[in-house]
Design a protein around this motif. Structure first.
Motif, PDB file in Angstrom:
ATOM      1  N   ASN A 124     -72.942  63.212  14.477  1.00  0.00           N
ATOM      2  CA  ASN A 124     -73.716  62.608  15.568  1.00  0.00           C
ATOM      3  C   ASN A 124     -73.118  61.304  16.086  1.00  0.00           C
ATOM      4  OD1 ASN A 124     -74.335  60.845  13.500  1.00  0.00           O
ATOM      5  ND2 ASN A 124     -76.524  61.304  13.445  1.00  0.00           N
ATOM      6  N   GLU A 125     -72.022  60.870  15.488  1.00  0.00           N
ATOM      7  CA  GLU A 125     -71.329  59.672  15.974  1.00  0.00           C
ATOM      8  C   GLU A 125     -70.195  60.017  16.941  1.00  0.00           C
ATOM      9  OE1 GLU A 125     -71.911  57.036  11.854  1.00  0.00           O
ATOM     10  OE2 GLU A 125     -70.022  58.071  12.269  1.00  0.00           O
ATOM     11  N   ALA A 126     -70.000  61.293  17.164  1.00  0.00           N
ATOM     12  CA  ALA A 126     -68.880  61.754  17.989  1.00  0.00           C
ATOM     13  C   ALA A 126     -68.981  61.252  19.427  1.00  0.00           C
ATOM     14  CB  ALA A 126     -68.821  63.277  17.977  1.00  0.00           C
ATOM     15  N   GLU A 127     -67.813  61.042  20.030  1.00  0.00           N
ATOM     16  CA  GLU A 127     -67.714  60.657  21.439  1.00  0.00           C
ATOM     17  C   GLU A 127     -66.747  61.641  22.104  1.00  0.00           C
ATOM     18  OE1 GLU A 127     -67.084  56.409  22.117  1.00  0.00           O
ATOM     19  OE2 GLU A 127     -67.688  56.035  20.042  1.00  0.00           O
ATOM     20  N   PRO A 128     -67.233  62.831  22.425  1.00  0.00           N
ATOM     21  CA  PRO A 128     -66.352  63.908  22.893  1.00  0.00           C
ATOM     22  C   PRO A 128     -65.551  63.582  24.146  1.00  0.00           C
ATOM     23  CG  PRO A 128     -68.675  64.460  23.226  1.00  0.00           C
ATOM     24  CD  PRO A 128     -68.645  63.267  22.347  1.00  0.00           C
ATOM     25  N   ILE A 129     -66.126  62.818  25.061  1.00  0.00           N
ATOM     26  CA  ILE A 129     -65.408  62.504  26.304  1.00  0.00           C
ATOM     27  C   ILE A 129     -64.202  61.618  26.018  1.00  0.00           C
ATOM     28  CG2 ILE A 129     -65.573  61.340  28.535  1.00  0.00           C
ATOM     29  CD1 ILE A 129     -68.494  62.201  28.664  1.00  0.00           C
ATOM     30  N   VAL A 130     -64.404  60.600  25.199  1.00  0.00           N
ATOM     31  CA  VAL A 130     -63.304  59.693  24.854  1.00  0.00           C
ATOM     32  C   VAL A 130     -62.250  60.433  24.032  1.00  0.00           C
ATOM     33  CG1 VAL A 130     -62.674  57.537  23.708  1.00  0.00           C
ATOM     34  CG2 VAL A 130     -64.863  57.715  24.892  1.00  0.00           C
ATOM     35  N   LEU A 131     -62.702  61.256  23.101  1.00  0.00           N
ATOM     36  CA  LEU A 131     -61.769  62.025  22.276  1.00  0.00           C
ATOM     37  C   LEU A 131     -60.934  62.971  23.135  1.00  0.00           C
ATOM     38  CD1 LEU A 131     -60.706  62.757  19.479  1.00  0.00           C
ATOM     39  CD2 LEU A 131     -62.596  64.390  19.259  1.00  0.00           C
ATOM     40  N   GLN A 132     -61.563  63.584  24.109  1.00  0.00           N
ATOM     41  CA  GLN A 132     -60.840  64.481  25.006  1.00  0.00           C
ATOM     42  C   GLN A 132     -59.764  63.729  25.791  1.00  0.00           C
ATOM     43  OE1 GLN A 132     -63.320  66.433  27.916  1.00  0.00           O
ATOM     44  NE2 GLN A 132     -61.718  67.837  28.564  1.00  0.00           N
TER      45      GLN A 132
END
Length: 275
Positions: A124-132
């Motif tokens: 739940n700490e993920a930041e998918p947009i930044v990771l992408q």
């Protein structure tokens, strides 16, 4: 220009800063010091703008990204390192951690902060947009400098959630690890072998530890609950008791020798006085 106004012109929420109180060695940076730090940062071709905010009066600073996909994230910049990967997701997050740490009696600066936002440890700490965004740079090899490359690689490692750890395996494959920046690979080993104890990475890390470059990896004893801790050899086990047997008498002889010398000096002194 006031710092709050400066942040607002960069599109950064300045409200958390209104409650900032200098503690320990942490102070608001003045314009002259900020300009000096910005000139130093500029030489690394980071590709994103950083705005230094606080100083610890030792040439280190806390800065916030004001452009790019890392905008709003906070990084601790140390004058003897060219590491610009953020460790806090926002100014508000940093200040909350700072205020918590500042309650300690021996608080001095951000090195006393125990909890940081990155690397993430939960889904739940993920930041998918930044990771992408990070992966887009990596796949395109679209870097303007080594420092930018290392920053984005580090953020990729730190932002990868538990469900996507398989994507980090290339970072610990020997052909990659032996030619890339050492600390980036070390971050990957930390994440896979310590933070997440990710089993599929174990054989790859084991191979790295056999190489000269990673044989002395600084957190080796913590990998996979101590599985890679260097074990004492049979010869070492046999020699250690022998060394103890030798060391104790040697120490006693040394003390005796010192005592004899002291007595000899006193005796000579008494003889001279009697003459």
């Amino acid at each position: 220009m006031k710092l709050i106004t400066l942040l607002e012109t960069k599109g950064i929420n300045s409200q958390p800063l209104q409650y900032f109180k200098p503690r320990g060695g942490v102070i608001l940076m003045d314009d002259n010091e900020r300009e000096e730090i910005l000139q130093w940062i500029a030489q690394y071709d980071l590709g994103f703008e950083l705005l230094p905010l606080f100083s610890n009066q030792e040439s280190d600073c806390m800065a916030i990204y004001t452009t790019g996909f890392l905008k709003g994230k906070v990084v601790i910049v140390r004058h003897d390192e060219a590491v610009f990967a953020p460790t806090f997701r926002s100014l508000d997050s940093f200040l909350k951690a700072y205020e918590k740490a500042a309650k300690q009696a021996d608080f001095y600066d951000w090195d006393d902060i125990e909890e940081e936002d990155y690397p993430i440890t939960k889904e739940n700490e993920a930041e998918p947009i930044v990771l992408q965004e990070c992966w887009q740079y990596i796949k395109a090899a679209n870097f303007i400098s080594d420092v930018q490359k290392e920053t984005i690689q580090t953020m990729t490692i730190w932002l990868t959630p538990p469900s996507q750890l398989d994507s980090l395996l290339p970072f610990v494959q020997k052909e990659f690890a032996l030619k890339e920046t050492l600390f980036v690979v070390a971050y990957a080993i930390d994440a896979l072998g310590i933070t997440h104890q990710y089993t599929p990475a174990k054989p790859l890390i084991a191979e790295l530890l056999k190489t000269r470059r990673f044989a002395n990896y600084y957190r080796r004893d913590s990998l996979y609950h101590g599985e890679f801790k260097v074990k004492e050899t049979l010869i070492g086990k046999m020699v250690r008791p022998l060394l103890r047997v030798i060391t104790v008498p040697f120490m006693l002889l040394s003390l005796l020798f010192v005592e004899l010398i002291d007595r000899f000096k006193k005796k000579n002194k008494n003889i001279k006085n009697s003459i």
